[in-house]
Design a protein around this motif. Structure first.
Motif, PDB file in Angstrom:
ATOM      1  N   PRO A   3       0.799  -1.232   0.000  1.00  0.00           N
ATOM      2  CA  PRO A   3       0.000   0.000   0.000  1.00  0.00           C
ATOM      3  C   PRO A   3       0.823   1.269   0.000  1.00  0.00           C
ATOM      4  O   PRO A   3       0.407   2.277  -0.533  1.00  0.00           O
ATOM      5  N   THR A   4       1.989   1.251   0.651  1.00  0.00           N
ATOM      6  CA  THR A   4       2.875   2.413   0.618  1.00  0.00           C
ATOM      7  C   THR A   4       4.261   1.955   0.187  1.00  0.00           C
ATOM      8  O   THR A   4       4.708   0.865   0.524  1.00  0.00           O
ATOM      9  N   SER A   5       4.966   2.764  -0.558  1.00  0.00           N
ATOM     10  CA  SER A   5       6.295   2.379  -1.015  1.00  0.00           C
ATOM     11  C   SER A   5       7.113   3.620  -1.314  1.00  0.00           C
ATOM     12  O   SER A   5       6.583   4.657  -1.697  1.00  0.00           O
ATOM     13  N   ALA A   6       8.403   3.494  -1.149  1.00  0.00           N
ATOM     14  CA  ALA A   6       9.316   4.585  -1.439  1.00  0.00           C
ATOM     15  C   ALA A   6       9.694   4.532  -2.922  1.00  0.00           C
ATOM     16  O   ALA A   6       9.219   3.690  -3.671  1.00  0.00           O
ATOM     17  N   SER A   7      10.599   5.436  -3.331  1.00  0.00           N
ATOM     18  CA  SER A   7      11.018   5.510  -4.724  1.00  0.00           C
ATOM     19  C   SER A   7      12.523   5.714  -4.784  1.00  0.00           C
ATOM     20  O   SER A   7      13.090   6.436  -3.959  1.00  0.00           O
ATOM     21  N   PRO A   8      13.180   5.114  -5.775  1.00  0.00           N
ATOM     22  CA  PRO A   8      14.628   5.298  -5.907  1.00  0.00           C
ATOM     23  C   PRO A   8      15.019   6.574  -6.637  1.00  0.00           C
ATOM     24  O   PRO A   8      16.203   6.886  -6.753  1.00  0.00           O
ATOM     25  N   VAL A  35       7.521  10.239 -15.311  1.00  0.00           N
ATOM     26  CA  VAL A  35       7.044  10.009 -13.949  1.00  0.00           C
ATOM     27  C   VAL A  35       6.849  11.350 -13.251  1.00  0.00           C
ATOM     28  O   VAL A  35       7.744  12.209 -13.261  1.00  0.00           O
ATOM     29  N   LEU A  36       5.679  11.527 -12.644  1.00  0.00           N
ATOM     30  CA  LEU A  36       5.347  12.731 -11.885  1.00  0.00           C
ATOM     31  C   LEU A  36       5.331  12.404 -10.400  1.00  0.00           C
ATOM     32  O   LEU A  36       4.724  11.422  -9.986  1.00  0.00           O
ATOM     33  N   ARG A  37       5.996  13.230  -9.604  1.00  0.00           N
ATOM     34  CA  ARG A  37       5.937  13.118  -8.142  1.00  0.00           C
ATOM     35  C   ARG A  37       5.345  14.405  -7.571  1.00  0.00           C
ATOM     36  O   ARG A  37       5.781  15.497  -7.933  1.00  0.00           O
ATOM     37  N   ILE A  38       4.364  14.276  -6.688  1.00  0.00           N
ATOM     38  CA  ILE A  38       3.792  15.403  -5.951  1.00  0.00           C
ATOM     39  C   ILE A  38       4.224  15.249  -4.495  1.00  0.00           C
ATOM     40  O   ILE A  38       3.933  14.229  -3.864  1.00  0.00           O
ATOM     41  N   VAL A  39       4.920  16.259  -3.985  1.00  0.00           N
ATOM     42  CA  VAL A  39       5.462  16.187  -2.624  1.00  0.00           C
ATOM     43  C   VAL A  39       4.689  17.126  -1.709  1.00  0.00           C
ATOM     44  O   VAL A  39       4.566  18.327  -1.983  1.00  0.00           O
ATOM     45  N   ASP A  40       4.200  16.599  -0.610  1.00  0.00           N
ATOM     46  CA  ASP A  40       3.505  17.376   0.422  1.00  0.00           C
ATOM     47  C   ASP A  40       4.584  17.961   1.336  1.00  0.00           C
ATOM     48  O   ASP A  40       5.016  17.322   2.293  1.00  0.00           O
ATOM     49  N   LEU A  41       5.032  19.177   1.047  1.00  0.00           N
ATOM     50  CA  LEU A  41       6.223  19.725   1.692  1.00  0.00           C
ATOM     51  C   LEU A  41       6.082  19.896   3.205  1.00  0.00           C
ATOM     52  O   LEU A  41       7.013  19.594   3.960  1.00  0.00           O
ATOM     53  N   THR A  84     -12.061   8.008 -19.566  1.00  0.00           N
ATOM     54  CA  THR A  84     -13.424   7.673 -19.971  1.00  0.00           C
ATOM     55  C   THR A  84     -13.462   6.560 -21.017  1.00  0.00           C
ATOM     56  O   THR A  84     -14.490   5.908 -21.173  1.00  0.00           O
ATOM     57  N   ASP A  85     -12.354   6.310 -21.706  1.00  0.00           N
ATOM     58  CA  ASP A  85     -12.317   5.210 -22.664  1.00  0.00           C
ATOM     59  C   ASP A  85     -11.997   3.879 -21.998  1.00  0.00           C
ATOM     60  O   ASP A  85     -11.928   2.839 -22.665  1.00  0.00           O
ATOM     61  N   GLY A  86     -11.791   3.886 -20.678  1.00  0.00           N
ATOM     62  CA  GLY A  86     -11.538   2.660 -19.932  1.00  0.00           C
ATOM     63  C   GLY A  86     -10.086   2.247 -19.860  1.00  0.00           C
ATOM     64  O   GLY A  86      -9.736   1.297 -19.139  1.00  0.00           O
ATOM     65  N   ALA A  87      -9.205   2.928 -20.562  1.00  0.00           N
ATOM     66  CA  ALA A  87      -7.777   2.621 -20.539  1.00  0.00           C
ATOM     67  C   ALA A  87      -7.064   3.554 -19.559  1.00  0.00           C
ATOM     68  O   ALA A  87      -7.542   4.651 -19.283  1.00  0.00           O
ATOM     69  N   PRO A  88      -5.908   3.127 -19.032  1.00  0.00           N
ATOM     70  CA  PRO A  88      -5.228   3.953 -18.029  1.00  0.00           C
ATOM     71  C   PRO A  88      -4.584   5.206 -18.597  1.00  0.00           C
ATOM     72  O   PRO A  88      -4.031   5.200 -19.694  1.00  0.00           O
ATOM     73  N   LEU A  89      -4.676   6.289 -17.830  1.00  0.00           N
ATOM     74  CA  LEU A  89      -3.922   7.506 -18.100  1.00  0.00           C
ATOM     75  C   LEU A  89      -2.573   7.439 -17.402  1.00  0.00           C
ATOM     76  O   LEU A  89      -1.539   7.756 -17.993  1.00  0.00           O
ATOM     77  N   LEU A  90      -2.603   7.058 -16.119  1.00  0.00           N
ATOM     78  CA  LEU A  90      -1.390   6.945 -15.309  1.00  0.00           C
ATOM     79  C   LEU A  90      -1.566   5.783 -14.330  1.00  0.00           C
ATOM     80  O   LEU A  90      -2.685   5.346 -14.050  1.00  0.00           O
ATOM     81  N   THR A  91      -0.430   5.341 -13.779  1.00  0.00           N
ATOM     82  CA  THR A  91      -0.439   4.312 -12.739  1.00  0.00           C
ATOM     83  C   THR A  91       0.397   4.817 -11.566  1.00  0.00           C
ATOM     84  O   THR A  91       1.527   5.297 -11.759  1.00  0.00           O
ATOM     85  N   ILE A  92      -0.150   4.741 -10.348  1.00  0.00           N
ATOM     86  CA  ILE A  92       0.592   5.151  -9.155  1.00  0.00           C
ATOM     87  C   ILE A  92       1.654   4.100  -8.858  1.00  0.00           C
ATOM     88  O   ILE A  92       1.341   2.930  -8.639  1.00  0.00           O
ATOM     89  N   THR A  93       2.913   4.510  -8.864  1.00  0.00           N
ATOM     90  CA  THR A  93       4.033   3.586  -8.712  1.00  0.00           C
ATOM     91  C   THR A  93       4.709   3.674  -7.349  1.00  0.00           C
ATOM     92  O   THR A  93       5.459   2.770  -6.967  1.00  0.00           O
ATOM     93  N   ALA A  94       4.488   4.754  -6.622  1.00  0.00           N
ATOM     94  CA  ALA A  94       5.060   4.912  -5.282  1.00  0.00           C
ATOM     95  C   ALA A  94       4.176   5.861  -4.494  1.00  0.00           C
ATOM     96  O   ALA A  94       3.628   6.814  -5.049  1.00  0.00           O
ATOM     97  N   ASP A  95       4.046   5.585  -3.186  1.00  0.00           N
ATOM     98  CA  ASP A  95       3.138   6.384  -2.368  1.00  0.00           C
ATOM     99  C   ASP A  95       3.548   6.258  -0.909  1.00  0.00           C
ATOM    100  O   ASP A  95       3.421   5.192  -0.317  1.00  0.00           O
ATOM    101  N   THR A  96       4.048   7.324  -0.330  1.00  0.00           N
ATOM    102  CA  THR A  96       4.455   7.288   1.074  1.00  0.00           C
ATOM    103  C   THR A  96       3.408   7.878   2.002  1.00  0.00           C
ATOM    104  O   THR A  96       3.655   8.013   3.200  1.00  0.00           O
ATOM    105  N   ARG A 179       6.085  13.643   2.568  1.00  0.00           N
ATOM    106  CA  ARG A 179       5.448  12.482   1.951  1.00  0.00           C
ATOM    107  C   ARG A 179       5.054  12.818   0.511  1.00  0.00           C
ATOM    108  O   ARG A 179       4.809  13.963   0.181  1.00  0.00           O
ATOM    109  N   PHE A 180       5.011  11.768  -0.313  1.00  0.00           N
ATOM    110  CA  PHE A 180       4.758  12.028  -1.732  1.00  0.00           C
ATOM    111  C   PHE A 180       3.980  10.888  -2.370  1.00  0.00           C
ATOM    112  O   PHE A 180       3.869   9.782  -1.828  1.00  0.00           O
ATOM    113  N   VAL A 181       3.435  11.203  -3.546  1.00  0.00           N
ATOM    114  CA  VAL A 181       2.828  10.202  -4.414  1.00  0.00           C
ATOM    115  C   VAL A 181       3.486  10.344  -5.782  1.00  0.00           C
ATOM    116  O   VAL A 181       3.767  11.450  -6.237  1.00  0.00           O
ATOM    117  N   GLU A 182       3.746   9.215  -6.417  1.00  0.00           N
ATOM    118  CA  GLU A 182       4.468   9.203  -7.679  1.00  0.00           C
ATOM    119  C   GLU A 182       3.696   8.354  -8.681  1.00  0.00           C
ATOM    120  O   GLU A 182       3.176   7.290  -8.325  1.00  0.00           O
TER     121      GLU A 182
END
Length: 218
Positions: A3-8, A35-41, A84-96, A179-182
């Protein structure tokens, strides 16, 4: 994935590194594989975010398809953000942080007035930020975006528990400084962010703060 993971990934290797102040907006294209990372500073800051297919903005993030496909309410590592076409836009790969809301929607002047008080109508809101950002950025895109394109968004880091009766509540955040989500782009995507200015509920810890946006090439 857990459920939560870091990133290299090292911020020094990012091709984009910018800080978005509380209440400000940010728009940026994300190419396939980036890859996009959003950091909660500073912690407990809600980041309202919309995603669009860069080449067909009418094909955008779809909360219903996303939640139905993953069979759970909250987003975290491994969640595929479907269009809306049912295909992925992005996939969450890391989430602390551990979970992110996709039910609560964005604050607006109208909802602030209804939920809190008549005099809150004139307070800044995420819907205002989205609209201002689209107005600034529209000339850059092939298909102009308008207020009709502001649909159901993701609230990264925001804590919106669902009660046993099915109601939504705004609660203290579960995030913390740094903490961040990537997430990795599964296709060319346009990212639209409102760094929430909300002061009337605890989604920002009663104190909106900046966030950091980083992008890496694949």
């Amino acid at each position: 994935m857990s459920p939560t993971s870091a990133s290299p990934r090292d911020p020094q290797d990012a091709v984009v590194d910018t800080t978005v102040l509380a209440g400000d907006g940010w728009t940026h294209p994300l190419r396939t594989g980036q890859v996009l990372r959003i950091v909660d500073l500073e912690g407990n800051q809600a980041v309202d975010t919309l995603f669009y297919d860069l080449h067909d903005p009418a094909n955008r993030y779809d909360a219903v398809r996303t939640l139905r496909a993953q069979q759970r309410v909250y987003l975290t590592t491994g969640s595929r953000l479907l269009a809306t076409d049912g295909a992925p836009l992005l996939t969450i790969t890391a989430d602390t942080c551990g979970r992110h809301d996709t039910l609560g929607g964005a604050c607006s002047c109208e909802s602030n007035r209804v939920r809190y008080h008549l005099d809150k109508l004139f307070m800044h809101s995420c819907r205002d930020t989205f609209m201002l950002e689209l107005q600034k950025q529209t000339p850059r895109w092939v298909v102009p975006l308008t207020k009709r394109d502001i649909t159901h968004n993701i609230n990264f880091f925001m804590n919106v528990p669902v009660t046993p009766e099915g109601s939504l509540t705004f609660a203290d955040g579960i995030s913390a400084p740094g903490r961040f989500v990537e997430m990795a782009a599964d296709r060319d995507v346009l990212v639209l962010v409102s760094n929430c200015p909300q002061l009337n509920n605890p989604c920002n810890g009663w104190n909106p703060t900046p966030v950091r946006m980083l992008i890496w090439d694949c």
